[in-house]
Design a protein around this motif. Structure first.
Motif, PDB file in Angstrom:
ATOM      1  N   PRO A   1      16.916 -26.320   3.744  1.00 39.67           N
ATOM      2  CA  PRO A   1      15.662 -26.301   3.657  1.00 39.67           C
ATOM      3  C   PRO A   1      14.824 -25.178   2.788  1.00 39.67           C
ATOM      4  CG  PRO A   1      16.488 -25.211   5.894  1.00 39.67           C
ATOM      5  CD  PRO A   1      17.584 -25.999   4.960  1.00 39.67           C
ATOM      6  N   ILE A   2      15.356 -24.130   2.636  1.00 40.66           N
ATOM      7  CA  ILE A   2      14.915 -23.058   1.762  1.00 40.66           C
ATOM      8  C   ILE A   2      15.032 -23.878   0.203  1.00 40.66           C
ATOM      9  CG2 ILE A   2      15.340 -20.641   0.908  1.00 40.66           C
ATOM     10  CD1 ILE A   2      16.226 -19.817   3.522  1.00 40.66           C
ATOM     11  N   ASN A   3      15.887 -24.132  -0.060  1.00 44.37           N
ATOM     12  CA  ASN A   3      15.817 -24.773  -1.348  1.00 44.37           C
ATOM     13  C   ASN A   3      14.703 -25.848  -1.613  1.00 44.37           C
ATOM     14  OD1 ASN A   3      17.986 -23.399  -2.394  1.00 44.37           O
ATOM     15  ND2 ASN A   3      19.432 -24.619  -1.831  1.00 44.37           N
ATOM     16  N   ASN A   4      14.494 -26.648  -0.534  1.00 43.59           N
ATOM     17  CA  ASN A   4      13.373 -27.838  -0.310  1.00 43.59           C
ATOM     18  C   ASN A   4      12.251 -26.999  -0.455  1.00 43.59           C
ATOM     19  OD1 ASN A   4      15.362 -29.651  -0.188  1.00 43.59           O
ATOM     20  ND2 ASN A   4      15.137 -29.908   2.019  1.00 43.59           N
ATOM     21  N   LEU A   5      11.894 -26.016   0.155  1.00 42.40           N
ATOM     22  CA  LEU A   5      10.498 -25.302   0.235  1.00 42.40           C
ATOM     23  C   LEU A   5      10.447 -24.704  -1.200  1.00 42.40           C
ATOM     24  CD1 LEU A   5      10.663 -23.559   3.994  1.00 42.40           C
ATOM     25  CD2 LEU A   5       9.174 -25.346   3.069  1.00 42.40           C
ATOM     26  N   ARG A   6      11.333 -24.105  -1.624  1.00 38.07           N
ATOM     27  CA  ARG A   6      11.089 -23.413  -3.075  1.00 38.07           C
ATOM     28  C   ARG A   6      10.926 -24.493  -4.097  1.00 38.07           C
ATOM     29  NH1 ARG A   6      15.597 -19.173  -5.931  1.00 38.07           N
ATOM     30  NH2 ARG A   6      14.431 -19.088  -7.745  1.00 38.07           N
ATOM     31  N   GLY A   7      11.703 -25.572  -4.140  1.00 38.85           N
ATOM     32  CA  GLY A   7      11.677 -26.421  -4.998  1.00 38.85           C
ATOM     33  C   GLY A   7       9.916 -27.286  -5.079  1.00 38.85           C
ATOM     34  N   GLU A   8       9.468 -27.520  -3.964  1.00 38.07           N
ATOM     35  CA  GLU A   8       8.291 -28.064  -3.945  1.00 38.07           C
ATOM     36  C   GLU A   8       7.316 -27.071  -4.178  1.00 38.07           C
ATOM     37  OE1 GLU A   8       7.823 -29.315   0.242  1.00 38.07           O
ATOM     38  OE2 GLU A   8       9.097 -31.141   0.054  1.00 38.07           O
ATOM     39  N   ALA A   9       7.235 -25.850  -3.728  1.00 43.70           N
ATOM     40  CA  ALA A   9       6.476 -24.876  -4.170  1.00 43.70           C
ATOM     41  C   ALA A   9       6.265 -24.612  -5.748  1.00 43.70           C
ATOM     42  CB  ALA A   9       6.674 -23.559  -3.574  1.00 43.70           C
TER      43      ALA A   9
END
Length: 505
Positions: free
Chosen positions: A288-296
Motif C-alpha cells: 500500500p505504501i508503494n501504491n500511494l507513493r507511485g500514484e502521488a
C-alpha cells in the motif's frame, strides 16, 4: 557546631549501612553449594567419628574397670583364705600379707586387717600413707564373689580401687574382722589418658581429611553444573538450535536440562515467529505504501484536472483503509495475546448471533450468487462482540473462496461433552494439505488465484484463533481440494448448556 559522631546504624557492616550486605546497591551474598556440601560432609563425618570414638573409649574403660574389679575381688578371696589358714597374729600370716600386697609389678595391691574396734592387726607396709583406713567405704557384710566387685569404690583422687568387707569370724576367734584391699589403678588411668589423646588426634585428622576429601568430592560432583553453565553461555540468538539434552547428564540434572531445552524450543519458536512476523509486516506495508507513493508521483508529474486529482484521492483512500484495517487487526491480536487480559463473559445464544451475521452478509452473498444457510442453537459463555467478529471473519473467508452457485453452511450445536461447536463449511475449491498447518498464522495467505477479495492481509484466521484462545476454546480447519473447507470453533462447556448430539454424527 555540627557533630561528626556516627550512629550504630551507620557503622560499617551494620544492616542498611553503605557497603553492608542487603544495603541498596549492594548485591546480597551468594552461598555456595560446594561450601555447604563440604560443611555437611565434614559435620556428618565428625559426628560419626565422635560416636565411634565414644563407643571405643567407653568399651575400653569398661573392660579395664571390670578387669581391675576382678583383681580386687580375687585378692580379697586370697586374704580370706590366708585368715582361714593362719592365725591372725601369726608371723606366717604377716609374711603372706606382705608378700601378696608388696609384690612389685604393673599391679600394686595393698591389704589391711582390722578388728571390730578399728585396731590394726596387719597391713601391707606403706599402706597407711597410700590408702589410709578412713578413705575406705563402709564394710559390706555379704561376701564378695571372686568374679564380682559390686561394693568396690574409687578413692577421692581416682588412682585407687577400694574394697572393704566385714568378715564374720576366723578359725581362732569368733570376733568379726574388717578386711580392706586396695589396688593402684594409676597405670590404668594412664592407659586411658593416652588412649583419649590418640582418639582426639584421630578425630582432628579425621575432620581435616573429611573437609579436604569433601571439597574434592563436592567439586567433582558439581562439575556437571559447571559444564551446563558453559553450554548455556555458548547459546546465543544466533545459536538457538543448540540443546543441552544432547549430552548425558546425571539423573539430578537431566530434568533441568530437559526443561531448559523445552524453554529454548519455545524461545526459538517465538523468535522465528517474530522474525517471520517482521518480514510479513514489512511485506504487507510495502504494497500500500508503494501504491500511494507511485500514484502521488504520477499525479504530481504534471498538472492534472480536478477529476484526476479526485480519482487519485479516492484510490489513496482505499489504500488508507487497507492500512487502517491492517493496523486494527494487529492491535487486536496484540491485545488478545496479552496474558493479563480477561474477557467479560455473558451467557448468550450462539444461534442468534450467527443469524445476525448471516443477515449482515446476505446482500453480499446474493451479489456473488452464493447460498448461505444458518442452523442450530447453543449457549455460549463469552463475549458476544468477539463471537460475532470470529464468525464474521469465517463467513467472509468462505464467501471469498466459494464460486457462484456454491453454498456456505453455518451450523451451531452442543456436543456430547457439553462444549458448543460452530461450523462454517463451504463448497469452494479447498486448500491443499501443505497449507493447512499455517492458515491460522498471521499474514499467511494461500495464493491460489481463486479468491475474489485480494485486499486482505492474511489476518482473518489469526484473529479467529486469538478470539478462541481468549475464550479457552479451540479452532481447527478441514479441507479437501475440489470439495470444500470446514472451519470448526469449539467453545468450552458451560454448566447451563445442556449436552446434545452432533447433528452430523
Amino acid at each position: 557546631m555540627f557533630s561528626t559522631s556516627s550512629s550504630p546504624a551507620d557503622a560499617p557492616g551494620a544492616p542498611g549501612a553503605p557497603g553492608a550486605p542487603g544495603a541498596p546497591g549492594v548485591p546480597p551474598r551468594r552461598w555456595s553449594i560446594v561450601g555447604r556440601l563440604v560443611w555437611y560432609y565434614s559435620g556428618s563425618t565428625f559426628v560419626l567419628l565422635v560416636l565411634a570414638v565414644g563407643v571405643l573409649y567407653m568399651g575400653l574403660a569398661r573392660d579395664l574397670a571390670r578387669h581391675d574389679e576382678k583383681l580386687v575381688a580375687s585378692k580379697m578371696q586370697v586374704l580370706r583364705h590366708l585368715l582361714t589358714e593362719y592365725s591372725r597374729n601369726s608371723e606366717a600370716l604377716a609374711s603372706e600379707v606382705e608378700h601378696e600386697g608388696g609384690e612389685q609389678g604393673p599391679l600394686q595391691f595393698y591389704m589391711r586387717v582390722l578388728d571390730a574396734t578399728g585396731r590394726l592387726i596387719i597391713a601391707t607396709p606403706g599402706m597407711d600413707a597410700r590408702a589410709p583406713a578412713a578413705s575406705f567405704p563402709a564394710p559390706v557384710e555379704e561376701r564378695a564373689e571372686a568374679a564380682s566387685c559390686a561394693p568396690c569404690r574409687r578413692s577421692a583422687s581416682g588412682d585407687l580401687l577400694l574394697l572393704s568387707v566385714l568378715e564374720e569370724g576366723s578359725a581362732d576367734s569368733a570376733a568379726p574382722l574388717v578386711l580392706q584391699v586396695a589396688l593402684d589403678v594409676t597405670d590404668t588411668n594412664e592407659v586411658l589418658a593416652a588412649y583419649r589423646l590418640t582418639l582426639f588426634i584421630v578425630m582432628g585428622f579425621g575432620l581435616l581429611a573429611a573437609a579436604l576429601l569433601g571439597g574434592v568430592v563436592a567439586r567433582a560432583a558439581m562439575q556437571p553444573v559447571a559444564t551446563i553453565t558453559r553450554r548455556v553461555q555458548a547459546i546465543t540468538a544466533s545459536h538457538l538450535e543448540d540443546r543441552l539434552a544432547e549430552t548425558e547428564w546425571p539423573a539430578e540434572l537431566s530434568g533441568l536440562a530437559g526443561e531448559f531445552d523445552a524453554m529454548l524450543d519455545r524461545l526459538q519458536e517465538s523468535f522465528t515467529r517474530l522474525t517471520q512476523f517482521s518480514a510479513d509486516l514489512a511485506h504487507a506495508l510495502r504494497n500500500p505504501i508503494n501504491n500511494l507513493r507511485g500514484e502521488a508521483e504520477v499525479v504530481l508529474g504534471r498538472a492534472r484536472s480536478p477529476e484526476e486529482y479526485q480519482q487519485c484521492l479516492g484510490s489513496s483512500l482505499e489504500e488508507f483503509g487497507r492500512l487502517s484495517r491492517l493496523i486494527d487487526g494487529l492491535l487486536f491480536i496484540a491485545r488478545a495475546e496479552d496474558p493479563h487480559r480477561v474477557v467479560e463473559r455473558t451467557l448468550f445464544p450462539a444461534g442468534r448471533e450467527v443469524d445476525a451475521v448471516c443477515e449482515f452478509y446476505e446482500a453480499l452473498s446474493q451479489e456473488r450468487g452464493v447460498t448461505v444457510a444458518c442452523e442450530g442453537e447453543g449457549l455460549v459463555l463469552g463475549d458476544p462482540v468477539l463471537f460475532r467478529r470470529a464468525v464474521s471473519n469465517l463467513l467472509a473467508n468462505a464467501l471469498n473462496h466459494t464460486p457462484a452457485g456454491g453454498r456456505v453452511t453455518m451450523s451451531t450445536f452442543a456436543r456430547r461433552d457439553g462444549a458448543v461447536e460452530v461450523r462454517v463449511s463451504d463448497t469452494g475449491d479447498g486448500i491443499a494439505a501443505e497449507h493447512l498447518p499455517r492458515v491460522f498464522d498471521r499474514f499467511y495467505r494461500v495464493e491460489d488465484g481463486q479468491a475474489r477479495d485480494t485486499v486482505g492481509a492474511g489476518l482473518g484466521l489469526a484473529i479467529v484463533r486469538s478470539i478462541m484462545r481468549l475464550h479457552g476454546g479451540d479452532a481447527d480447519i478441514l479441507s479437501r481440494v475440489g470439495v470444500g473447507t470446514t472451519v470448526r470453533l469449539v467453545f468450552p462447556k458451560t454448566e447451563q448448556a445442556p449436552a446434545a448430539q452432533d447433528p452430523t454424527a
